[in-house]
Design an enzyme around this catalytic site. Structure first.
Site, short mmCIF file in Angstrom:
data_model
loop_
_atom_site.label_atom_id
_atom_site.label_comp_id
_atom_site.label_asym_id
_atom_site.label_seq_id
_atom_site.Cartn_x
_atom_site.Cartn_y
_atom_site.Cartn_z
N HIS A 1 -5.67 50.55 77.70
CA HIS A 1 -4.54 50.81 78.58
C HIS A 1 -4.34 52.31 78.82
O HIS A 1 -3.95 52.73 79.91
CB HIS A 1 -3.28 50.20 77.99
CG HIS A 1 -2.06 50.40 78.82
ND1 HIS A 1 -1.95 49.88 80.09
CD2 HIS A 1 -0.90 51.07 78.60
CE1 HIS A 1 -0.77 50.21 80.60
NE2 HIS A 1 -0.12 50.94 79.71
N ASP A 2 -4.59 53.10 77.80
CA ASP A 2 -4.38 54.54 77.91
C ASP A 2 -5.35 55.23 78.87
O ASP A 2 -5.22 56.44 79.10
CB ASP A 2 -4.50 55.20 76.53
CG ASP A 2 -3.16 55.29 75.80
OD1 ASP A 2 -2.13 54.91 76.41
OD2 ASP A 2 -3.14 55.74 74.65
N ARG B 1 5.97 52.20 66.86
CA ARG B 1 4.98 52.97 67.59
C ARG B 1 3.57 52.59 67.18
O ARG B 1 2.67 52.49 68.02
CB ARG B 1 5.22 54.47 67.35
CG ARG B 1 4.19 55.39 67.97
CD ARG B 1 4.18 55.31 69.48
NE ARG B 1 3.44 56.41 70.08
CZ ARG B 1 3.27 56.58 71.39
NH1 ARG B 1 3.81 55.72 72.23
NH2 ARG B 1 2.59 57.60 71.86
N ASP C 1 -8.45 47.44 79.50
CA ASP C 1 -6.99 47.36 79.31
C ASP C 1 -6.61 45.91 79.06
O ASP C 1 -6.65 45.08 79.98
CB ASP C 1 -6.30 47.90 80.57
CG ASP C 1 -4.77 47.91 80.45
OD1 ASP C 1 -4.23 47.42 79.44
OD2 ASP C 1 -4.13 48.41 81.40
N SER D 1 1.34 52.25 84.17
CA SER D 1 2.05 51.44 83.18
C SER D 1 3.50 51.23 83.64
O SER D 1 3.72 50.77 84.76
CB SER D 1 1.97 52.12 81.81
OG SER D 1 2.35 51.23 80.80
#
Lengths: 371, 371
Positions: free
Chosen positions: A351-352, A222, A318, A150
């Site tokens: 994405h994680d 967040r 992602d 990232s």
């Protein structure tokens, strides 16, 4: 994860020289907080720099001092792990602009007051300048590899472009060479959420009596960002429409659904470990990132001084930095005549995925670093 | 768009009977604000009900009284247009829970004070009950068709399931039979943004002196939602990384990028025309929507009383309610033995495609309504 915990406290280095910044200013007295694991060999050529993501930090292996949780990549880094600290000297430094010991908006300016919004806007390249200054002071001329996912991947690419002699290899996970309009849009929502919180006080919340600050705004920021880190499929599998600790909908505004409860928790817990102004500055740095633009508009030009080898990894779920973003980098590296391997891995975590249990990633990382 | 403007003011009907709600309560003195265009024939069988989306209203054709902008579907509805008011009597009613004349949280409760958060949590089916009560009072037993996009499509599906005799046809655009975890997550971010704004005051902001209320929170909610209405491709084509009225990045937190400026404008202008509490209630209704769950867990059961014909349209760039959501409905309709046509249209505008210039959609709408 006690076996992976090598030491609890990170080191802090204060730079002797002012750090020049892309914005034209320079920062004096910059501090870089970092962790190092594994022994640096006599030739000083077995070091790996790990670059962290937006809300990451130097606690790649050690338990986090605020949350007590294992380091964010403890599954990947350690003795006998894919990034093997029996072989490599692994360094992970908190980026400047952040809030875990490196100089950022919460740090004191020369006038003895917190920088707050007087802190200069920084770029990914400025973060990399901080890393390179750290390497200089550690006497490490050339790294074995730079590894990052990232925003960490952005730093890796920027280091490859701007300091091509400083590493023999670059491993870039779930990343991009430029932030898209959608990426910028999501970050802007987060920034506006923070700035809309009256507790933000134009950034001057550090003197508040009781741990306040724009916690609600940061929490909303967040939450919005967190959705982008996960895949729709993953969310459906993990939460679906399941209710939270109840049999029936309440016909109210409590967190009826598990996904609501989960998101609220993610938002709330984040405020305990992260500085809102740092969130503003680091998202801004990411939005400004466009490696081609820095190099005459042609991405391949960014790598024309490099002799390193590269590996790029994307994840099929992602949607924040989709595979096409990695392919663009691969094409540019090919155009620059550099050795590059690329793989799109299948993983359900969005994405994680680069942070989570994806065994295929472990093999790629280990294989690339031990070539 | 003057030719499309038939009258400026919407009608308001007050229901004689209390409206029963899914939450178990009932609402007395419910008002339904609506617009009607085109002549109702003597047989009263040429009426089309248009159902609006989350932040839509009854001003489908007429200029919006607050913004002065043309009706939200003025391109689709009018004399000689795909929904032809020379042939059809077109009705569009503000949903209950909203804020443009129909009863919602900003309306006065029996005690003479605004309902605010004392307003009962409503469902899509409750909105539909309001529509059916309106049809009753207008003496319309059976509609020619119900047409709706997004949340309007949910109302159409709910009407088909719960009042199967009331329409001969249903046209459902860019919609879904259930809200996914990701859909709920984005809505929850918006709700938290509103509730985090101290001006929200637990919903009791209506007495504030000077048009306040949680404008900042509502603006952030709208910004986050707005991203989901557009496609990444569309954002890239429309904005890319272009700067806003400047040659260089400012190294500050102004809206450097056009996408930031655009989003801020979208957020800000929304607060001038929409009530924050209505946003809470209507998003909640959408999150609660799961048509299969209402009918024993099998979506086909929802339609087993229906004899209507259906048309579903999805858009290839819509990631909020992707084509798979429409396909699920089509499968259920097939399983129920009902005539259904389905098309995925190619359009670059994401979820908002149903509102925008997509000529292929015009043909589908006109064709289906004139069969």
């Amino acid at each position: 994860m006690a076996t992976a915990q090598i030491h609890d406290e990170s080191e802090v280095l204060e730079l002797d020289e002012p750090l020049p910044l892309d914005g034209g200013q320079s920062l004096s007295g910059v501090r870089i907080a970092y962790e190092a694991h594994g022994k640096l060999n006599a030739a000083k050529d077995n070091a790996i720099l790990i670059c962290h993501a937006l809300t990451g930090d130097q606690y790649v292996v050690s338990n986090h001092p605020k949350t007590g949780k294992p380091g964010w990549w403890a599954r990947m880094v350690g003795p006998g792990k894919p990034i093997d600290t029996n072989k490599f000297h692994v360094i992970c430094a908190n980026v400047i602009g952040s809030c875990m010991g490196s100089t950022g908006p919460a740090s004191l300016a020369p006038d003895g007051e917190p920088w707050a919004m007087r802190f200069p806007v920084i770029t990914i390249r400025d973060m990399v300048r901080g890393h390179v200054a750290l390497l200089d002071s550690l006497g490490i001329e050339q790294l074995h590899a730079v590894v990052g996912g990232s925003m960490g991947g952005m730093q890796a690419l920027s280091l490859a472009a701007n300091f091509p002699e400083r590493s023999r290899a670059f491993l870039v996970l779930a990343s991009t060479a430029r932030h898209s309009a959608q990426n910028i849009a999501f970050h802007e929502v987060g920034r506006q959420a923070i700035m809309a919180d009256p507790e933000w006080q134009e950034g001057n919340y550090y003197h508040a009596d009781e741990g306040r600050g724009p916690e609600k705004g940061l929490s909303v920021a967040r939450m919005a960002a967190h959705i982008t880190y996960l895949s729709e499929e993953g969310l459906t599998a993990k939460f679906g429409r399941r209710l939270q600790d109840r049999e029936q909908k309440t016909f109210g505004f409590d967190a009826d659904f598990q996904i609501e409860s989960y998101l609220r928790y993610q938002g709330l817990s984040f405020t305990g470990r992260f500085d809102a102004n740092s969130y503003l500055y680091i998202t801004r740095a990411m939005d400004y990132f466009d490696l081609a633009e820095e190099h005459g508009g042609r991405l391949a030009n960014a790598f024309c001084q490099s002799k390193a080898r590269f590996c790029l990894v994307s994840f099929d779920s992602d949607w924040l930095y989709p595979t096409s973003d990695s392919r663009n980098v691969v094409k540019a590296l090919n155009a620059a005549g550099l050795p590059v391997s690329f793989v799109e891995l299948s993983a359900p975590f969005g994405h994680d995925s680069f942070l989570l249990e994806v065994p295929a990633l472990d093999h790629v990382v280990e294989g690339f670093l031990n070539q």
